[in-house]
Design a protein around this motif. Sequence first.
Motif, mmCIF file in Angstrom:
data_model
loop_
_atom_site.group_PDB
_atom_site.id
_atom_site.type_symbol
_atom_site.label_atom_id
_atom_site.label_comp_id
_atom_site.label_asym_id
_atom_site.label_seq_id
_atom_site.Cartn_x
_atom_site.Cartn_y
_atom_site.Cartn_z
ATOM 1 N N GLY A 27 0.803 -1.217 0.000
ATOM 2 C CA GLY A 27 0.000 0.000 0.000
ATOM 3 C C GLY A 27 0.833 1.261 0.000
ATOM 4 O O GLY A 27 1.897 1.321 0.630
ATOM 5 N N ALA A 28 0.381 2.250 -0.778
ATOM 6 C CA ALA A 28 1.010 3.581 -0.831
ATOM 7 C C ALA A 28 2.489 3.507 -1.184
ATOM 8 O O ALA A 28 3.327 4.180 -0.580
ATOM 9 C CB ALA A 28 0.819 4.316 0.489
ATOM 10 N N GLY A 30 4.667 1.207 -0.703
ATOM 11 C CA GLY A 30 5.513 0.668 0.358
ATOM 12 C C GLY A 30 5.445 1.441 1.654
ATOM 13 O O GLY A 30 6.014 1.016 2.666
ATOM 14 N N ALA A 31 4.735 2.576 1.652
ATOM 15 C CA ALA A 31 4.701 3.435 2.839
ATOM 16 C C ALA A 31 4.015 2.760 4.021
ATOM 17 O O ALA A 31 4.391 2.981 5.178
ATOM 18 C CB ALA A 31 4.008 4.758 2.511
ATOM 19 N N VAL A 32 3.007 1.949 3.759
ATOM 20 C CA VAL A 32 2.275 1.294 4.849
ATOM 21 C C VAL A 32 3.196 0.373 5.637
ATOM 22 O O VAL A 32 3.234 0.404 6.879
ATOM 23 C CB VAL A 32 1.067 0.503 4.294
ATOM 24 N N GLY A 33 3.947 -0.452 4.928
ATOM 25 C CA GLY A 33 4.853 -1.366 5.610
ATOM 26 C C GLY A 33 5.983 -0.660 6.338
ATOM 27 O O GLY A 33 6.317 -1.002 7.479
ATOM 28 N N ILE A 34 6.567 0.339 5.691
ATOM 29 C CA ILE A 34 7.672 1.066 6.318
ATOM 30 C C ILE A 34 7.189 1.828 7.548
ATOM 31 O O ILE A 34 7.874 1.902 8.573
ATOM 32 C CB ILE A 34 8.333 2.020 5.315
ATOM 33 N N ASP A 35 5.999 2.392 7.473
ATOM 34 C CA ASP A 35 5.459 3.121 8.624
ATOM 35 C C ASP A 35 5.266 2.198 9.827
ATOM 36 O O ASP A 35 5.532 2.592 10.970
ATOM 37 C CB ASP A 35 4.127 3.775 8.246
ATOM 38 N N SER A 36 4.818 0.972 9.579
ATOM 39 C CA SER A 36 4.626 0.038 10.692
ATOM 40 C C SER A 36 5.946 -0.303 11.364
ATOM 41 O O SER A 36 6.012 -0.472 12.588
ATOM 42 C CB SER A 36 3.941 -1.239 10.192
ATOM 43 N N VAL A 37 7.015 -0.366 10.591
ATOM 44 C CA VAL A 37 8.334 -0.629 11.162
ATOM 45 C C VAL A 37 8.850 0.607 11.897
ATOM 46 O O VAL A 37 9.419 0.507 12.993
ATOM 47 C CB VAL A 37 9.324 -1.067 10.063
ATOM 48 N N ALA A 54 9.947 3.479 -1.217
ATOM 49 C CA ALA A 54 9.446 3.609 0.150
ATOM 50 C C ALA A 54 10.402 4.373 1.045
ATOM 51 O O ALA A 54 9.980 5.115 1.934
ATOM 52 C CB ALA A 54 9.173 2.226 0.733
ATOM 53 N N VAL A 55 11.692 4.212 0.812
ATOM 54 C CA VAL A 55 12.685 4.806 1.715
ATOM 55 C C VAL A 55 13.210 6.144 1.205
ATOM 56 O O VAL A 55 13.445 7.062 1.993
ATOM 57 C CB VAL A 55 13.852 3.826 1.942
ATOM 58 N N SER A 60 9.460 12.907 -0.764
ATOM 59 C CA SER A 60 9.241 14.065 -1.634
ATOM 60 C C SER A 60 8.007 13.886 -2.512
ATOM 61 O O SER A 60 7.556 14.843 -3.140
ATOM 62 C CB SER A 60 10.464 14.299 -2.524
ATOM 63 N N LEU A 61 7.446 12.680 -2.536
ATOM 64 C CA LEU A 61 6.317 12.392 -3.415
ATOM 65 C C LEU A 61 4.968 12.464 -2.701
ATOM 66 O O LEU A 61 3.990 12.961 -3.252
ATOM 67 C CB LEU A 61 6.494 10.993 -4.032
ATOM 68 N N ILE A 62 4.922 11.957 -1.449
ATOM 69 C CA ILE A 62 3.654 11.837 -0.733
ATOM 70 C C ILE A 62 3.516 12.964 0.296
ATOM 71 O O ILE A 62 4.319 13.059 1.226
ATOM 72 C CB ILE A 62 3.556 10.471 -0.022
#
Length: 281
Positions: A27-28, A30-37, A54-55, A60-62
């Motif tokens: 999701g988003a 890769g943002a969803v997974g990275i945010d959970s970490v 994601a990293v 700069s995009l979202i």
Amino acid sequence: MDNAARLLAQAMGPLLGQPMVIENRSGAGGAVGIDSVAKSSPDGLTLALGSTGAVAVNASLIPNLAYDPRRDLLPIGLVTGVPSLLVLRPGLALDSLAVLLDQARRKPGGLTFGSTGPGGTPHLAAELMKLRAGIDMVHVAYRGAAPAITALLANEVDCAFLDLGVLLPYVREGRLRPLGLTAAERSPALPAVPTMAEAGLPGVEVENWYALIGPAGIPPDRVARLAGAMQGAMAQPETARRYTDQGMRIIASGPEPAASFIRAEMEKWAEVVKRADIRPD
């Protein structure tokens, strides 16, 4: 990414003396997974295999990204990377990158390129090519690599940058024609295909890299242990072979080189996102 993560987990687990469980959180970009970490306990038990998007790109995009990569994430090491390959649809009679760029200059907006979605590595590679070459092409976004490849084969779009690994079968079968690889050196998987620089356009080096990432605050001794296990896993010949067979490059760097590299990537892609006015869906 799923396969890259599973290969790493299979090799790292025995070195750490405990199994590593893979949990897919999409999701988003890769943002969803990275945010959970990023929001997990900094005990070294919850990690992510974070990609370029994601990293390094999402910041700069979202708008209002839920995590700050510089503040909330701790790079343990770069694991592997796969360059993008520029390919043409079957019905497009252009035999080199120079000819493609010449046609794009003569007919601005006359050629189309496909991608896996706004802000993904394939989109960024094409936008970087446009900026470096001073050309205009029309972006057609698809939801993933498989639909983009289907569109190429059906002559719906003229060209696309996609990860080398997913394109290998189609190039080897002669169904898609390669023009250039976004790497500093040629790939052993396709040694006859030139790099973008060799094909006449330097400055288009793009790699969809994967880094082992944890939340900020993991104790240094645990970071060192995790980094050592990752590097030990990637040094195993069978593990390395399974990555390289998929067109991936073994990196296996430590925490400090990874952090420095990721900072440089964030700056690079922030400029491309701004200049190309890239916006998420």
